[in-house]
Design a protein around this motif. Structure first.
Motif, PDB file in Angstrom:
ATOM      1  N   GLY A  34       0.823  -1.193   0.000  1.00 21.29           N
ATOM      2  CA  GLY A  34       0.000   0.000   0.000  1.00 21.29           C
ATOM      3  C   GLY A  34       0.854   1.239   0.000  1.00 21.29           C
ATOM      4  N   GLN A  35       0.190   2.391  -0.032  1.00 23.40           N
ATOM      5  CA  GLN A  35       0.905   3.650  -0.012  1.00 23.40           C
ATOM      6  C   GLN A  35      -0.032   4.764   0.418  1.00 23.40           C
ATOM      7  N   PHE A  36       0.586   5.805   0.956  1.00 23.34           N
ATOM      8  CA  PHE A  36      -0.174   7.010   1.271  1.00 23.34           C
ATOM      9  C   PHE A  36      -0.549   7.689  -0.031  1.00 23.34           C
ATOM     10  N   THR A  37      -1.751   8.239  -0.068  1.00 18.60           N
ATOM     11  CA  THR A  37      -2.205   8.955  -1.250  1.00 18.60           C
ATOM     12  C   THR A  37      -2.336  10.452  -0.989  1.00 18.60           C
ATOM     13  N   ILE A  65      10.449  17.131   5.179  1.00 17.20           N
ATOM     14  CA  ILE A  65       9.694  15.877   5.099  1.00 17.20           C
ATOM     15  C   ILE A  65       8.724  15.920   3.921  1.00 17.20           C
ATOM     16  N   ALA A  66       7.994  17.017   3.768  1.00 18.21           N
ATOM     17  CA  ALA A  66       7.047  17.130   2.653  1.00 18.21           C
ATOM     18  C   ALA A  66       7.768  17.046   1.306  1.00 18.21           C
ATOM     19  N   ARG A  67       8.981  17.576   1.245  1.00 19.26           N
ATOM     20  CA  ARG A  67       9.759  17.533  -0.001  1.00 19.26           C
ATOM     21  C   ARG A  67      10.280  16.129  -0.293  1.00 19.26           C
ATOM     22  N   ASN A  85       6.263  11.157  -1.874  1.00 18.34           N
ATOM     23  CA  ASN A  85       5.789  11.126  -3.262  1.00 18.34           C
ATOM     24  C   ASN A  85       4.264  11.221  -3.374  1.00 18.34           C
ATOM     25  N   PHE A  86       3.636  11.845  -2.401  1.00 14.86           N
ATOM     26  CA  PHE A  86       2.190  12.047  -2.425  1.00 14.86           C
ATOM     27  C   PHE A  86       1.909  13.486  -2.012  1.00 14.86           C
TER      28      PHE A  86
END
Length: 155
Positions: free
Chosen positions: A105-108, A140-142, A145-146
């Motif tokens: 899974g992954q964060f969207t 962190i935001a940089r 990939n979401f």
């Protein structure tokens, strides 16, 4: 990429062996401790959806918390430099993760909802703009990939 390199070291110690190790999927606890130097250890586990302890931090919680904290730290620093006086800050951040059929899974998306209290006479428009700058600067935001979005409100 040039510039100063920073290094971070943490230790994650599994504490969930209930006597038979990983002899079966239900035979062990997902509990662990996250530590770094002399800092207090963080009790961790997996998300309760994956047999984790709901009273402990899971990696998903920590990722959302890291994004929120990084944004806050940049925002407060930018406000201080711009003469915007923040007297209170609370973010009720949320993250969405999609689990696939095979278990991966992954964060969207992560949505930050900072509620910022400004000193009387503060420039609210300028304070709002600094949220965009904080997002551009957040380490962190940089690194994810979401999308990470911010919907600030001001008091």
């Amino acid at each position: 990429m040039s510039g100063k390199e920073h290094h971070y070291a943490v230790t994650v110690t599994w504490t969930g062996n209930q006597g038979t190790g990983t002899s079966g999927y239900r035979a062990y606890s997902r509990d662990h401790l996250v530590s770094a130097g002399n800092k207090p250890a963080i009790p961790g586990s997996s998300d309760p959806s994956f047999r984790g302890d709901p009273a402990r931090w899971n990696p998903e919680d920590l990722l959302v918390a890291s994004l929120s904290a990084c944004h806050k730290l940049w925002y407060l620093g930018l406000c201080a430099g711009a003469g915007i006086v923040v007297t209170d800050y609370e973010d009720r951040a949320e993250g969405w993760m999609v689990e696939e059929a095979g278990g991966a899974g992954q964060f969207t998306r992560v949505l930050l909802r900072p509620r910022v209290t400004l000193a009387p006479g503060s420039d609210v428009e300028k304070a709002a703009h600094l949220h965009h700058k904080a997002h551009e600067m957040c380490f962190i935001a940089r690194s994810v990939n979401f999308p990470v979005e911010a919907e600030p409100s001001f008091v």
